[in-house]
Every structure is written in C-alpha cells, then in structure tokens.
Design an enzyme around this catalytic site. Structure first.
Site, short mmCIF file in Angstrom:
data_model
loop_
_atom_site.label_atom_id
_atom_site.label_comp_id
_atom_site.label_asym_id
_atom_site.label_seq_id
_atom_site.Cartn_x
_atom_site.Cartn_y
_atom_site.Cartn_z
N CYS A 129 0.83 -1.20 0.00
CA CYS A 129 0.00 0.00 0.00
C CYS A 129 0.87 1.26 0.00
O CYS A 129 1.79 1.39 -0.79
CB CYS A 129 -0.93 -0.07 1.21
SG CYS A 129 -2.26 1.13 1.26
N THR A 130 0.61 2.18 0.92
CA THR A 130 1.33 3.45 0.98
C THR A 130 2.73 3.30 1.57
O THR A 130 3.47 4.29 1.64
CB THR A 130 0.53 4.46 1.79
OG1 THR A 130 0.14 3.87 3.04
CG2 THR A 130 -0.72 4.90 1.04
#
Length: 323
Positions: free
Chosen positions: A110-111
């Site tokens: 993800c991030t």
C-alpha cells in the site's frame, strides 16, 4: 529454523493492521502447509515496543528496528494512514535504506511505497500503491512513476503492491517464486482466496468501485448491470436515462474516471471473469452471457484489463475454486 527465510515487516504508528497481518498470516500459513519453518517473520518498529495501528489495535514489535541486522531474505514496509509521518521520519527511513542493502528482496504494501521512495529506493522505477494516494505520492516523489492501477509490481528485487489486502496477492507470488505453485495454491486454499490474481489486474474493478454520487450515473450503472447481455451502447444507455450521449460520457468521466463505453467494456470483462472463475461455462457461453459478440472480443478485453487471456485467467482461478 536456521534455514528459514528471514522476513522483516516494518511497522510504525498508525500503520494499517491488515497490511501487517496479510503478510504475517500468509507466510505463517505457508509454514503450516510445508510442515516446517520456511519463513521466520519478525515485526520491527523504531525503539521496539507497541505499535498502535490505524485501526486502534496495538501490536507488539519483536525487535527495535535500529537493532535489526541483516542478512534478510525479504524486507517489507507496511502502509497505513501513518505513512506520511513515517516517510518524514529520517531515522526510520535511514534504517529502511540500510536494511534494503542487506535484503535479497525489498517490498512495500500500500502506501508503504512512500517510505521506500523517501529512502531513494524507487527512483526511476514504476511502483504500485493504493489508488487513492498515487497522485499525492507522484507529486511528492517526481522521480518515481506511481501507478494506481496494478495489484502489485515486481521489478527485479523490488516489489510494490496496492492497498491493504493486495499484500496477500504479493505474498502468494513470493511463495510461488520461493517454493513453487503447488505450495502457493495450497496456501490460497487455506486462506479461502483466489490463487494468483494477475499482478497487473486493475485495483479499481467495478466490484469495488464506490457508488456514483450523481443520480444519472447511478441510474445508468444500474441499467448497465442488469442488461449486460444485450446490445448495450452509450447512446442506448443515454436514451434510457434521459440525457445526451455526450453529456453521459462527461458524467461518467467525472464520476468514474472512464467513459460510458469503457465502463461497459470493463463491466462485461469483470462479469466474464467472475463467470470463468465460478462456473463451468465455456468461453463461448460466457462471452454471450455478458454481451461480447465473439470470444476474440472478450480475449482482447481481458488482455487490456488484466494482462492475461481468458484461458489463463480461468486456469489459475478455477484451479483453486474447483480443486
């Protein structure tokens, strides 16, 4: 234990619990399937101690990040809403950079790609991340080509994935690479999940897209959903909802970031994918049911959206669902 692959997962305040759990659980289930310790997974954070995740759950780190030394098989940086603070934390970024040099494989969920980018590990590369944060990260790190579309990307020893549960897909790809497809398939069965979703499958499938705010677009989507097998055209849909074809296309582009014509094609492709995975219908029958005029037209749509043929998709998905 001495021969186990050493996996280090990096957490930080407000990391996403699922980002961490998907990695840890998938690899631990691989140990269960193998009947031995194929992977030794550790969770590390600065100063060690407790990690209060974005969901409010608190996890106990196994080790202080600053004391971890390589070699590592795989370094995985978690994502979560705390990633913006994490990628500005020079101490955390420095240790990620240090450990990356001592790792065979480096990954982000993800991030977490933002932390890898802050460490300079993604410069000049294409990277996957959560679709909702790709634009911000692209602005923050112009040397990195953040792509909001694929579930995960593997470039040499650097691996990046989309949001949250995409970590599961990434880890299944690790298991297949490390131990072979049979083990990865067995792990997928234990997890009751798809085996080997293509890495470049679109994150924003119509199954997960948010409900349009505009009432005209909502009506149009509902009509498309219930008439896929018919000869749908943007002009027909526009007539059905009482607007011009041009105005409908503008509304779709604004609300769903794709034209009405492309939305219909994507919806047919996604519906065909579900039928291929969940039923014993032939490709001819599937194509007809979702409105593709020919199997060749369906094949072209699959290649464009998923990067694989319907035959490949059916073989990999049904190997789990129908085994």
């Amino acid at each position: 234990m001495s021969s186990a692959r050493r996996i280090l997962v990096v957490g930080y305040p407000a990391a996403e619990a699922l980002d961490i759990a998907c990695v840890v659980s998938t690899l631990q289930i691989a140990n269960y399937v193998r009947g031995r310790h194929e992977y030794r997974v550790e969770l590390a954070a600065l100063s060690g101690g407790m990690i209060r995740t974005a969901t409010g759950l608190t996890l106990q780190a196994d080790a202080p990040l600053e004391r971890v030394k390589g070699p590592l098989d795989t370094l995985v940086v978690s994502g979560g809403i705390g990633y913006m603070s994490a990628m500005e934390d020079q101490q955390l970024v420095a240790h990620v950079r240090r450990l990356a040099r001592e790792s065979r494989r480096v990954a982000s969920v993800c991030t977490g790609a933002g932390v890898l980018a802050a460490a300079g590990l993604l410069d000049g590369r294409r990277a996957a991340t959560h679709w909702d944060h790709a634009e911000f990260l692209s602005t923050r790190f112009p040397a990195v080509r953040f792509d909001p579309a694929p579930i995960y990307l593997v470039e040499d020893s650097l691996c990046t994935s989309a949001g949250v549960t995409a970590a599961l897909d990434l880890c299944l790809s690790f298991i297949e690479s490390d131990t072979g497809p049979d083990v990865a398939r067995a792990v997928a069965r234990q997890l009751v999940t798809y085996m080997q979703r293509p890495g470049n499958q679109a994150q924003m499938s119509v199954f997960t897209a948010t409900t349009p705010r505009n009432s005209v677009v909502r009506q149009a989507v509902e009509f498309i959903e219930t008439h896929l097998g018919e000869n749908l055209t943007p002009a027909l849909v526009a007539q059905r909802v009482g607007v011009s074809e041009r105005h409908l296309s503008r509304l779709f582009t604004r609300e769903l970031t794709v034209s009405a014509a492309r939305f219909i094609r994507r919806r047919r492709t996604s519906a065909a994918a579900q039928l291929l995975a969940d039923t014993d219908l032939t490709q001819d029958a599937v194509a007809a049911r979702v409105g593709f005029r020919t199997v060749e037209t369906m094949r072209q749509a699959f290649q464009h959206l998923y990067g694989v043929s319907p035959s490949h998709f059916q073989a990999t998905q049904r190997s789990t669902r129908h085994a």
